[in-house]
Design a protein around this motif. Structure first.
Motif, PDB file in Angstrom:
ATOM      1  N   ILE A  91      -3.572  -3.365   4.992  1.00  0.00           N
ATOM      2  CA  ILE A  91      -3.445  -4.587   4.202  1.00  0.00           C
ATOM      3  C   ILE A  91      -4.737  -4.799   3.421  1.00  0.00           C
ATOM      4  CG2 ILE A  91      -3.104  -7.084   4.258  1.00  0.00           C
ATOM      5  CD1 ILE A  91      -1.416  -6.712   6.754  1.00  0.00           C
ATOM      6  N   LYS A  92      -4.601  -4.808   2.100  1.00  0.00           N
ATOM      7  CA  LYS A  92      -5.750  -5.030   1.221  1.00  0.00           C
ATOM      8  C   LYS A  92      -5.441  -6.196   0.291  1.00  0.00           C
ATOM      9  CE  LYS A  92      -7.201  -0.172   1.262  1.00  0.00           C
ATOM     10  NZ  LYS A  92      -7.480   1.039   0.450  1.00  0.00           N
ATOM     11  N   ASN A  93      -6.294  -7.201   0.343  1.00  0.00           N
ATOM     12  CA  ASN A  93      -6.087  -8.404  -0.472  1.00  0.00           C
ATOM     13  C   ASN A  93      -4.705  -9.005  -0.253  1.00  0.00           C
ATOM     14  OD1 ASN A  93      -8.674  -8.120  -1.698  1.00  0.00           O
ATOM     15  ND2 ASN A  93      -7.810  -6.614  -3.131  1.00  0.00           N
ATOM     16  N   GLY A  94      -4.274  -8.958   1.002  1.00  0.00           N
ATOM     17  CA  GLY A  94      -2.995  -9.560   1.354  1.00  0.00           C
ATOM     18  C   GLY A  94      -1.780  -8.726   1.006  1.00  0.00           C
ATOM     19  N   VAL A  95      -2.002  -7.479   0.554  1.00  0.00           N
ATOM     20  CA  VAL A  95      -0.890  -6.612   0.142  1.00  0.00           C
ATOM     21  C   VAL A  95      -0.847  -5.385   1.051  1.00  0.00           C
ATOM     22  CG1 VAL A  95       0.079  -5.215  -1.729  1.00  0.00           C
ATOM     23  CG2 VAL A  95      -1.079  -7.380  -2.250  1.00  0.00           C
ATOM     24  N   LYS A  96       0.351  -5.022   1.499  1.00  0.00           N
ATOM     25  CA  LYS A  96       0.514  -3.813   2.302  1.00  0.00           C
ATOM     26  C   LYS A  96       0.439  -2.580   1.405  1.00  0.00           C
ATOM     27  CE  LYS A  96       3.494  -5.821   5.898  1.00  0.00           C
ATOM     28  NZ  LYS A  96       4.851  -5.788   6.512  1.00  0.00           N
ATOM     29  N   ILE A  97      -0.461  -1.675   1.726  1.00  0.00           N
ATOM     30  CA  ILE A  97      -0.596  -0.412   1.002  1.00  0.00           C
ATOM     31  C   ILE A  97      -0.132   0.705   1.936  1.00  0.00           C
ATOM     32  CG2 ILE A  97      -2.133   1.120  -0.271  1.00  0.00           C
ATOM     33  CD1 ILE A  97      -1.874  -1.689  -1.488  1.00  0.00           C
ATOM     34  N   TYR A  98       1.015   1.289   1.608  1.00  0.00           N
ATOM     35  CA  TYR A  98       1.616   2.293   2.485  1.00  0.00           C
ATOM     36  C   TYR A  98       1.083   3.687   2.181  1.00  0.00           C
ATOM     37  CZ  TYR A  98       5.093  -1.002   4.259  1.00  0.00           C
ATOM     38  OH  TYR A  98       5.708  -2.060   4.881  1.00  0.00           O
ATOM     39  N   ASP A  99       0.929   4.471   3.229  1.00  0.00           N
ATOM     40  CA  ASP A  99       0.589   5.888   3.122  1.00  0.00           C
ATOM     41  C   ASP A  99       1.901   6.662   3.249  1.00  0.00           C
ATOM     42  OD1 ASP A  99       0.013   8.601   3.898  1.00  0.00           O
ATOM     43  OD2 ASP A  99      -2.022   7.985   4.428  1.00  0.00           O
ATOM     44  N   PHE A 100       2.346   7.258   2.146  1.00  0.00           N
ATOM     45  CA  PHE A 100       3.669   7.879   2.135  1.00  0.00           C
ATOM     46  C   PHE A 100       3.771   9.015   3.151  1.00  0.00           C
ATOM     47  CE2 PHE A 100       6.738  10.991   0.328  1.00  0.00           C
ATOM     48  CZ  PHE A 100       7.876  10.236   0.507  1.00  0.00           C
ATOM     49  N   ALA A 101       2.718   9.816   3.274  1.00  0.00           N
ATOM     50  CA  ALA A 101       2.748  10.926   4.236  1.00  0.00           C
ATOM     51  C   ALA A 101       2.923  10.399   5.660  1.00  0.00           C
ATOM     52  CB  ALA A 101       1.475  11.751   4.125  1.00  0.00           C
ATOM     53  N   LYS A 102       2.242   9.293   5.971  1.00  0.00           N
ATOM     54  CA  LYS A 102       2.391   8.692   7.300  1.00  0.00           C
ATOM     55  C   LYS A 102       3.799   8.127   7.489  1.00  0.00           C
ATOM     56  CE  LYS A 102      -2.444   7.457   8.212  1.00  0.00           C
ATOM     57  NZ  LYS A 102      -3.397   6.328   8.441  1.00  0.00           N
ATOM     58  N   CYS A 103       4.363   7.588   6.421  1.00  0.00           N
ATOM     59  CA  CYS A 103       5.735   7.061   6.499  1.00  0.00           C
ATOM     60  C   CYS A 103       6.719   8.170   6.853  1.00  0.00           C
ATOM     61  CB  CYS A 103       6.136   6.421   5.172  1.00  0.00           C
ATOM     62  SG  CYS A 103       5.300   4.871   4.788  1.00  0.00           S
ATOM     63  N   VAL A 104       6.590   9.308   6.179  1.00  0.00           N
ATOM     64  CA  VAL A 104       7.491  10.436   6.441  1.00  0.00           C
ATOM     65  C   VAL A 104       7.299  10.945   7.867  1.00  0.00           C
ATOM     66  CG1 VAL A 104       8.064  12.810   5.793  1.00  0.00           C
ATOM     67  CG2 VAL A 104       7.652  11.098   4.018  1.00  0.00           C
ATOM     68  N   GLU A 105       6.044  11.041   8.290  1.00  0.00           N
ATOM     69  CA  GLU A 105       5.753  11.483   9.661  1.00  0.00           C
ATOM     70  C   GLU A 105       6.371  10.521  10.679  1.00  0.00           C
ATOM     71  OE1 GLU A 105       1.878  12.316  12.575  1.00  0.00           O
ATOM     72  OE2 GLU A 105       1.584  11.808  10.453  1.00  0.00           O
ATOM     73  N   THR A 106       6.254   9.230  10.403  1.00  0.00           N
ATOM     74  CA  THR A 106       6.821   8.222  11.307  1.00  0.00           C
ATOM     75  C   THR A 106       8.338   8.309  11.340  1.00  0.00           C
ATOM     76  OG1 THR A 106       4.953   6.725  10.974  1.00  0.00           O
ATOM     77  CG2 THR A 106       7.016   5.736  11.736  1.00  0.00           C
ATOM     78  N   LEU A 107       8.959   8.495  10.181  1.00  0.00           N
ATOM     79  CA  LEU A 107      10.416   8.655  10.139  1.00  0.00           C
ATOM     80  C   LEU A 107      10.852   9.851  10.987  1.00  0.00           C
ATOM     81  CD1 LEU A 107      11.190   7.981   6.366  1.00  0.00           C
ATOM     82  CD2 LEU A 107      11.981   6.610   8.294  1.00  0.00           C
ATOM     83  N   GLU A 108      10.119  10.949  10.872  1.00  0.00           N
ATOM     84  CA  GLU A 108      10.482  12.138  11.645  1.00  0.00           C
ATOM     85  C   GLU A 108      10.312  11.886  13.144  1.00  0.00           C
ATOM     86  OE1 GLU A 108      10.157  16.335  10.251  1.00  0.00           O
ATOM     87  OE2 GLU A 108       8.415  16.322  11.589  1.00  0.00           O
ATOM     88  N   ASN A 109       9.228  11.223  13.528  1.00  0.00           N
ATOM     89  CA  ASN A 109       9.003  10.933  14.948  1.00  0.00           C
ATOM     90  C   ASN A 109      10.071   9.988  15.501  1.00  0.00           C
ATOM     91  OD1 ASN A 109       6.729  12.552  15.034  1.00  0.00           O
ATOM     92  ND2 ASN A 109       5.309  10.868  14.621  1.00  0.00           N
TER      93      ASN A 109
END
Length: 218
Positions: free
Chosen positions: A13-31
């Motif tokens: 969260i930067k300045n009140g906004v969620k900044i997603y890491d796409f690679a981490k998102c894909v890794e999380t989806l796979e897990n």
């Protein structure tokens, strides 16, 4: 494994906004997929463009979505060949959605079977608001096109066509959100449900297709 705890690790969260890491998102989806569907579950490289669109939609990144010709105020039609992972991906992506946009996944065939025994009463959960609700529940109708024309006391009904038309009216007035997975192409959908339903679907949905040659991953 708590899916929501895992998703917390995919953004800062930067300045009140969620900044997603796409690679981490894909890794999380796979897990999460391995945890829910078994160790053989895998995110295939060929499917990453589809997954990125679904993620952008789910987290409601409106500017990036617009660049991808995705309207976050519409639902999703996720299409593709049998076994390409449509249902599992809609199940997983749901965890990234804000709570107000979470949805239930309901097989279309189950609705058709319920109609055969209960009649139009069986359609109420998908076509009417519950008491004290401002709009209908968000629903993902799974495997649209696999259900058949059903008769109830001799009256034949295209169950999913009726549901889509009713939910279209609620989409226009109350922004009711509907999603669909299907093996059918646009022309096949029109053959099954008619041009009126197909026209409404164009207004209700973003089409996100898996590659037509995507392999059966089951």
């Amino acid at each position: 494994m708590n899916p929501y705890n895992e998703i917390q690790k995919t953004f800062e969260i930067k300045n009140g906004v969620k900044i997603y890491d796409f690679a981490k998102c894909v890794e999380t989806l796979e897990n999460l997929g391995k945890h829910q569907f078994g160790k053989k579950f895998k995110i295939h490289e060929k499917d990453v463009p589809v997954i990125k669109k679904l993620l952008i939609y789910a987290i409601r990144d409106e500017s990036t979505a617009r660049a991808m010709n995705i309207d976050v105020n519409k639902g999703i039609i996720l299409s593709g060949p049998v076994g390409c992972g449509k249902t599992s991906m809609m199940w997983l992506i749901n965890f990234f959605s804000p709570q107000s946009h979470n949805y239930k996944i309901i097989p279309c065939r189950d609705i058709a079977f319920e109609f055969a025994t209960k009649g139009y009463e069986a359609l109420s959960p998908f076509t009417k608001k519950e008491e004290k609700q401002s709009k209908m529940n968000n629903i993902c109708f799974d495997d649209l096109g696999t259900e058949k024309q059903i008769k109830y006391f001799g009256n034949e009904c295209n169950v999913m066509a009726e549901i889509i038309l009713t939910r279209y009216d609620s989409f226009i007035t109350n922004k009711t959100m509907t999603h669909v997975t299907t093996n059918l192409s646009a022309s096949e959908l029109e053959t099954c449900y008619g041009d009126r339903v197909r026209s409404r679907m164009r207004q209700m949905f973003n089409l996100i297709p898996f590659d037509k040659n995507s392999p059966d991953k089951r």
